[in-house]
Scaffold this active site. Structure first.
Site, PDB file in Angstrom:
ATOM      1  N   ARG A 108     -20.977   9.224  -2.528  1.00  0.00           N
ATOM      2  CA  ARG A 108     -20.577   8.319  -3.612  1.00  0.00           C
ATOM      3  C   ARG A 108     -21.226   8.732  -4.934  1.00  0.00           C
ATOM      4  NH1 ARG A 108     -22.694   2.252  -4.452  1.00  0.00           N
ATOM      5  NH2 ARG A 108     -21.358   1.637  -6.191  1.00  0.00           N
ATOM      6  N   HIS A 112     -19.001   9.695  -8.087  1.00  0.00           N
ATOM      7  CA  HIS A 112     -19.049   8.920  -9.325  1.00  0.00           C
ATOM      8  C   HIS A 112     -19.612   9.704 -10.498  1.00  0.00           C
ATOM      9  CE1 HIS A 112     -18.475   4.612  -7.599  1.00  0.00           C
ATOM     10  NE2 HIS A 112     -17.699   5.505  -7.014  1.00  0.00           N
ATOM     11  N   HIS A 246     -12.933   7.390   2.488  1.00  0.00           N
ATOM     12  CA  HIS A 246     -13.301   6.063   2.960  1.00  0.00           C
ATOM     13  C   HIS A 246     -13.494   6.026   4.470  1.00  0.00           C
ATOM     14  CE1 HIS A 246     -11.977   3.550  -0.767  1.00  0.00           C
ATOM     15  NE2 HIS A 246     -13.218   3.993  -0.848  1.00  0.00           N
ATOM     16  N   TRP A 262     -14.626   0.817   6.839  1.00  0.00           N
ATOM     17  CA  TRP A 262     -13.222   1.180   6.982  1.00  0.00           C
ATOM     18  C   TRP A 262     -12.930   1.680   8.410  1.00  0.00           C
ATOM     19  CZ3 TRP A 262     -15.874   1.856   2.450  1.00  0.00           C
ATOM     20  CH2 TRP A 262     -15.264   1.444   1.251  1.00  0.00           C
TER      21      TRP A 262
END
Length: 355
Positions: A108, A112, A246, A262
């Protein structure tokens, strides 16, 4: 206010590390040098010079350019040293193997730090490592990263800083190394990113949101995804590919407001996101939190509105079905697309062996 989520992984959390003080000092010295020298020139200028503001502006501009060159030569000098990137990657992979739940959060971080790129203005992207600053960590999509991924990487940066390791290279390497440590493909990676200052932080709102418009999946969610990813230069297939990340991690109510993983294997990279998305019966979750979906059989797994909309949109659904059937193709295409993501807006990088 919309809840912003990492479109590519899980909700753990993060502290801003204001760490590029040496370059800041050089910037201050450079500005002081330019100001002092300009004042000196004006003090000794001829009468004609004082009557020619254009010439004085030209001199001042040249001095500022020289000062700027001095500042960036300091950065280049720091990065001219040799970094053992295989050793850096091993340290990252060791962290993930010791703390499997850290892996999705490090992906992540890489995602990002790269996903702020705008092809029209050629701003954002991973090149400056600006996600280390509190200004960017305060963005809605980065909730929690300061206390987790950014903090976890600080000892590794300190270990190799003397060799010239930039935060920008460290954060992107953390992404590919973590994916490898979680059973994913070996992703190509290049070094040579140069850390930039706070003024390179882009505005909030460049990362994907969990939903857009009416509650639950809607055409506005598909439009939102295209708006975000087309801005970076991706197409519909690549949107679906990156959504497959995910498979990793989970949402936490304390960070995003959403809750649940998920997949049942949130620390293993695979194509389970697609197989579950297409095979399970997803229903709206009955709770007081933000609208999301859960699997009807158990209620233990979840999908966000921007996940479920991949089933509603024909162009997206075509690729969801492809990757649900072929995990090897997903690995191959993900490696290519994630490398593209991490290199958006960069230049002069060097392909580097890291594993």
């Amino acid at each position: 206010m919309k809840n912003y989520i990492s479109f590519s992984l899980l909700w753990l959390c993060a502290t801003a590390v204001d760490s590029f003080q040496p370059t800041r000092n050089v910037l201050q010295i450079s500005k002081a040098l330019a100001t002092t020298t300009t004042s000196s020139l004006e003090a000794h200028a001829s009468k004609n010079d004082h009557e020619n503001p254009d010439r004085r502006a030209f001199l001042a501009g040249g001095l500022l350019a020289a000062a700027s060159s001095l500042m960036f030569s300091r950065t280049a000098l720091a990065e001219s040293s040799t970094v053992d990137y295989k050793a850096v990657a091993k340290d990252i992979m060791d962290l993930v193997q010791t703390n499997p739940d850290w892996g999705p959060t490090l992906v992540r971080l890489a995602w990002h730090s790269s996903g702020t790129y705008d092809k029209e203005t050629n701003t954002g992207g991973s090149g400056g490592g600006t996600i280390r600053f509190k200004e960017e960590l305060a963005h809605g999509g980065n909730a929690g990263l300061a206390e987790t991924a950014v903090k976890w990487m600080e000892p590794i940066h300190a270990k190799y800083e003397k060799d010239g390791l930039s935060y920008a290279d460290l954060y992107t390497l953390a992404g590919v190394a973590s994916i490898k440590a979680m059973g994913g493909p070996t992703i190509g990676w290049s070094s040579g990113r140069r850390d930039q200052l706070e003024d390179s932080v882009t505005p909030d709102g460049r990362l994907p949101a969990a939903d857009s418009g009416p509650p639950l999946a809607d055409k506005s969610d598909a439009a939102h995804l295209r708006n975000i990813f087309y801005r970076m230069g991706f197409n519909d297939q690549e949107i679906v590919i990156l959504s497959g990340a995910h498979a990793l991690g989970r949402c936490h109510t304390t960070a995003s407001g959403y809750d649940g993983p998920w997949t049942p294997t949130p620390t293993t990279f695979n194509n389970a996101y697609f197989t579950l998305l297409t095979s399970l019966n997803w229903v709206p979750k009955d709770w007081s939190g933000p609208p999301q979906y859960v699997d009807a059989p158990t209620g233990r797994l979840m999908m966000l509105p921007t996940d479920y909309v991949l089933l509603d949109d024909k162009s997206f659904l075509k690729w969801v079905k492809v990757y649900a059937k072929d995990g090897q193709k997903f690995d191959k295409d993900f490696a290519k697309t994630f490398q593209k993501l991490e290199e958006l807006g960069t230049s002069g990088l060097t392909p580097t062996e890291w594993v």
